[in-house]
Design a protein around this motif. Structure first.
Motif, PDB file in Angstrom:
ATOM      1  N   GLU A  64       0.863  -1.172   0.000  1.00  0.00           N
ATOM      2  CA  GLU A  64       0.000   0.000   0.000  1.00  0.00           C
ATOM      3  C   GLU A  64       0.901   1.223   0.000  1.00  0.00           C
ATOM      4  O   GLU A  64       1.821   1.320   0.818  1.00  0.00           O
ATOM      5  CB  GLU A  64      -0.920  -0.005   1.214  1.00  0.00           C
ATOM      6  N   VAL A  65       0.661   2.110  -0.938  1.00  0.00           N
ATOM      7  CA  VAL A  65       1.412   3.355  -1.049  1.00  0.00           C
ATOM      8  C   VAL A  65       0.442   4.489  -0.744  1.00  0.00           C
ATOM      9  O   VAL A  65      -0.555   4.651  -1.457  1.00  0.00           O
ATOM     10  CB  VAL A  65       2.042   3.507  -2.453  1.00  0.00           C
ATOM     11  N   ALA A  70      -0.889  -1.447  -4.501  1.00  0.00           N
ATOM     12  CA  ALA A  70       0.055  -1.549  -5.618  1.00  0.00           C
ATOM     13  C   ALA A  70       0.700  -2.925  -5.548  1.00  0.00           C
ATOM     14  O   ALA A  70       0.594  -3.632  -4.538  1.00  0.00           O
ATOM     15  CB  ALA A  70       1.106  -0.444  -5.549  1.00  0.00           C
ATOM     16  N   CYS A  71       1.359  -3.295  -6.627  1.00  0.00           N
ATOM     17  CA  CYS A  71       1.983  -4.607  -6.741  1.00  0.00           C
ATOM     18  C   CYS A  71       3.455  -4.430  -7.118  1.00  0.00           C
ATOM     19  O   CYS A  71       3.772  -3.655  -8.021  1.00  0.00           O
ATOM     20  CB  CYS A  71       1.243  -5.410  -7.818  1.00  0.00           C
ATOM     21  N   CYS A  72       4.331  -5.159  -6.426  1.00  0.00           N
ATOM     22  CA  CYS A  72       5.768  -5.132  -6.715  1.00  0.00           C
ATOM     23  C   CYS A  72       6.232  -6.551  -7.035  1.00  0.00           C
ATOM     24  O   CYS A  72       5.850  -7.501  -6.352  1.00  0.00           O
ATOM     25  CB  CYS A  72       6.550  -4.625  -5.516  1.00  0.00           C
ATOM     26  N   PHE A  89       5.974   4.714  -6.989  1.00  0.00           N
ATOM     27  CA  PHE A  89       4.551   4.950  -7.235  1.00  0.00           C
ATOM     28  C   PHE A  89       4.143   6.397  -6.949  1.00  0.00           C
ATOM     29  O   PHE A  89       2.957   6.708  -6.888  1.00  0.00           O
ATOM     30  CB  PHE A  89       3.700   3.966  -6.426  1.00  0.00           C
ATOM     31  N   ALA A  94       5.127   3.749   2.134  1.00  0.00           N
ATOM     32  CA  ALA A  94       4.667   2.447   1.649  1.00  0.00           C
ATOM     33  C   ALA A  94       4.769   1.430   2.773  1.00  0.00           C
ATOM     34  O   ALA A  94       5.618   1.540   3.655  1.00  0.00           O
ATOM     35  CB  ALA A  94       5.502   1.998   0.455  1.00  0.00           C
ATOM     36  N   VAL A 122      -4.117  -3.153 -10.348  1.00  0.00           N
ATOM     37  CA  VAL A 122      -3.492  -2.105  -9.539  1.00  0.00           C
ATOM     38  C   VAL A 122      -2.183  -1.700 -10.209  1.00  0.00           C
ATOM     39  O   VAL A 122      -1.621  -2.468 -11.001  1.00  0.00           O
ATOM     40  CB  VAL A 122      -3.232  -2.583  -8.090  1.00  0.00           C
ATOM     41  N   PRO A 123      -1.674  -0.519  -9.905  1.00  0.00           N
ATOM     42  CA  PRO A 123      -0.376  -0.137 -10.452  1.00  0.00           C
ATOM     43  C   PRO A 123       0.676  -1.185 -10.063  1.00  0.00           C
ATOM     44  O   PRO A 123       0.689  -1.666  -8.930  1.00  0.00           O
ATOM     45  CB  PRO A 123      -0.089   1.212  -9.786  1.00  0.00           C
ATOM     46  N   THR A 124       1.531  -1.518 -11.016  1.00  0.00           N
ATOM     47  CA  THR A 124       2.519  -2.578 -10.808  1.00  0.00           C
ATOM     48  C   THR A 124       3.896  -2.105 -11.242  1.00  0.00           C
ATOM     49  O   THR A 124       4.022  -1.417 -12.259  1.00  0.00           O
ATOM     50  CB  THR A 124       2.114  -3.840 -11.606  1.00  0.00           C
ATOM     51  N   ALA A 125       4.902  -2.496 -10.465  1.00  0.00           N
ATOM     52  CA  ALA A 125       6.293  -2.222 -10.821  1.00  0.00           C
ATOM     53  C   ALA A 125       7.080  -3.522 -10.745  1.00  0.00           C
ATOM     54  O   ALA A 125       6.860  -4.342  -9.848  1.00  0.00           O
ATOM     55  CB  ALA A 125       6.894  -1.185  -9.884  1.00  0.00           C
ATOM     56  N   ALA A 160       2.990  -2.584 -16.408  1.00  0.00           N
ATOM     57  CA  ALA A 160       3.910  -2.297 -15.310  1.00  0.00           C
ATOM     58  C   ALA A 160       5.017  -1.366 -15.763  1.00  0.00           C
ATOM     59  O   ALA A 160       5.250  -1.194 -16.961  1.00  0.00           O
ATOM     60  CB  ALA A 160       4.515  -3.602 -14.783  1.00  0.00           C
TER      61      ALA A 160
END
Length: 167
Positions: A64-65, A70-72, A89, A94, A122-125, A160
């Protein structure tokens, strides 16, 4: 390196992530292994079971940011830097997401969370240092099942961004 146990997505398209990758026309190899729920580090146990380099056997971590999910995706032998995650993000802070919340959000069980085909996108990196590798291995959406994919396809399929995420 190609593990002995490998199939194509056409043979086993049984998880939401595999179905999504197939829908996008992304071909992956499947690598089942004996999942050990007592393992201290699931990603490292998977790499060892399949004879893979842990630096390219990636784990999916839900975070969570600034309170948003979010996903890493990072190497199984490394740890996240929460400061770098927040920066990646565009946030200030985070934290790891609680397991029950991660399961509800993704539709997967802890130990089998995949960045592909999550219930809610969800946003992913993805850790930048692995993005030049010819192939990486990531959970396919079930405990005991990894998929092999090019980093380019992994990035494209979940929209991503590569980011420096490691402590």
């Amino acid at each position: 390196m190609t593990p002995a146990k490998a199939n194509t997505t056409k043979a086993l398209a049984s998880t939401p992530g595999l179905r999504e990758l197939a829908r996008l026309g992304i071909e992956v190899s499947l690598h089942p292994y004996d999942y050990d729920p007592a393992a201290d580090a699931v990603g490292l146990a998977a790499a060892q079971a399949l004879g893979l380099d842990p630096a390219f056997t990636l784990k999916t971590l839900m975070v969570e940011v600034d309170g948003l999910p979010a996903c890493c995706v990072i190497p199984s032998n490394r740890q996240l830097s929460m400061k770098r995650v927040a920066a990646a993000f565009g946030g200030k802070s985070a934290a790891m997401m609680l397991p029950a919340k991660a399961e509800r959000l993704t539709g997967y069980r802890v130990g089998g969370i995949s960045p592909f085909g999550q219930k809610k996108a969800v946003p992913t990196a993805i850790e930048a240092s692995v993005c030049a590798a010819p192939k990486v291995w990531i959970n396919a959406g079930a405990r005991g099942l990894l998929l092999g994919i090019t980093p380019t396809d992994a990035l494209r399929s979940v929209k991503a961004r590569p980011a420096e995420l490691l402590a």
